[in-house]
Design a protein around this motif. Structure first.
Motif, short mmCIF file in Angstrom:
data_model
loop_
_atom_site.label_atom_id
_atom_site.label_comp_id
_atom_site.label_asym_id
_atom_site.label_seq_id
_atom_site.Cartn_x
_atom_site.Cartn_y
_atom_site.Cartn_z
N ALA A 1 6.52 -4.43 -9.43
CA ALA A 1 6.60 -4.47 -7.97
C ALA A 1 6.78 -3.07 -7.39
O ALA A 1 6.16 -2.71 -6.38
N LEU A 2 7.63 -2.26 -8.03
CA LEU A 2 7.87 -0.91 -7.54
C LEU A 2 6.60 -0.06 -7.60
O LEU A 2 6.28 0.67 -6.65
N LEU A 3 5.88 -0.17 -8.70
CA LEU A 3 4.66 0.62 -8.86
C LEU A 3 3.57 0.17 -7.89
O LEU A 3 2.70 0.96 -7.52
N ALA A 4 3.65 -1.09 -7.49
CA ALA A 4 2.66 -1.63 -6.55
C ALA A 4 3.11 -1.44 -5.10
O ALA A 4 2.42 -1.90 -4.18
N HIS A 5 4.25 -0.81 -4.89
CA HIS A 5 4.81 -0.61 -3.54
C HIS A 5 5.06 -1.95 -2.83
O HIS A 5 4.96 -2.05 -1.60
N ASP A 6 5.39 -2.96 -3.63
CA ASP A 6 5.62 -4.31 -3.10
C ASP A 6 7.11 -4.44 -2.77
O ASP A 6 7.92 -4.82 -3.62
N VAL A 7 7.46 -4.15 -1.53
CA VAL A 7 8.87 -4.11 -1.15
C VAL A 7 9.54 -5.49 -1.23
O VAL A 7 10.69 -5.61 -1.65
N THR A 8 8.81 -6.51 -0.85
CA THR A 8 9.39 -7.86 -0.83
C THR A 8 9.72 -8.35 -2.23
O THR A 8 10.82 -8.84 -2.50
N THR A 9 8.77 -8.20 -3.14
CA THR A 9 9.00 -8.65 -4.52
C THR A 9 10.05 -7.80 -5.21
O THR A 9 10.90 -8.31 -5.95
N ALA A 10 10.03 -6.49 -4.98
CA ALA A 10 11.02 -5.61 -5.59
C ALA A 10 12.43 -6.02 -5.17
O ALA A 10 13.34 -6.10 -6.00
#
Length: 226
Positions: free
Chosen positions: A188-197
């Protein structure tokens, strides 16, 4: 700080960690007196590093220092421990949310490298190494949030709860579960996915809280020193 001072400081840290583990695992019961002379003999050191270790434990809330009466193990109920985990879960979830946006390329690379090293530690069943890498991994995310106020608050509570978090890895299966949870958070962090992170970091701390509760008190307590 010179060589002898660094050595004494490192020894105090080591003693503090061991006593903290004994408290968390119920070997020293709440209210038990922690006699400096007894502990110095137990660890084969002078009373100076023991005294420093007890000061560290008092800051963590595991020990209560009484003027002219020595130190005793603090009364910490399961409910109080759960509240600390609840709070750190929210704080680290917020850190993960902002880290998904603000982590630098170097920090992302470091995070991935730590994850790879923790896989090797997990496969080797090396609890101490996995705990060390786990601590470093979380530190990258906390500092990577880029918010000094949030970092200070999170690190302060994380220091208090560290002995409890460390105890979870006495169950070797927990290392595997922790590693898999880290993998989802990294993705999630590498994908810049704030919600999932944010969501997965909160879930990760909920799992850690449950694992700690299963371990705490599972070993027979030793006779409290008097």
């Amino acid at each position: 700080m010179n060589g002898p001072e660094r050595l004494r400081g490192a020894r105090a840290d080591e003693i503090s960690k061991q006593i903290a583990d004994d408290i968390v695992l119920g070997r020293f019961a709440p209210g038990a007196r922690l006699d400096e002379a007894m502990l110095a003999g137990l660890f084969g050191v002078s009373r100076t590093p023991v005294r420093e270790a007890l000061k560290q434990l008092a800051i963590q809330g595991l020990v209560v220092s009484r003027p002219n009466r020595g130190s005793v193990v603090a009364e910490l109920t399961p409910e109080q421990r759960d509240r600390m985990f609840e709070a750190i879960g929210e704080l680290e979830a917020a850190c993960a949310r902002y880290a998904a946006i603000r982590l630098s390329a170097a920090e992302r690379e470091h995070l991935s490298a730590l994850h790879a090293q923790s896989r090797d530690a997990m496969r080797a069943g090396d609890v101490d190494l996995y705990d060390h890498l786990n601590h470093a991994w979380h530190q990258v995310i906390i500092h990577g949030c880029g918010n000094p106020v949030l970092i200070e608050m999170t690190l302060g509570l994380r220091h208090r709860i560290a002995p409890f978090r460390r105890s979870q890895f006495r169950n070797v299966e927990r290392m595997s579960a922790s590693y898999e949870e880290h993998a989802v958070i990294i993705e999630a962090l590498l994908a810049h996915d704030v919600t999932t992170a944010q969501r997965q970091m909160r879930a990760h701390l909920v799992s850690a809280r449950s694992a700690t509760a299963r371990v705490a008190g599972s070993e027979p307590g030793k006779t409290a020193p008097t």
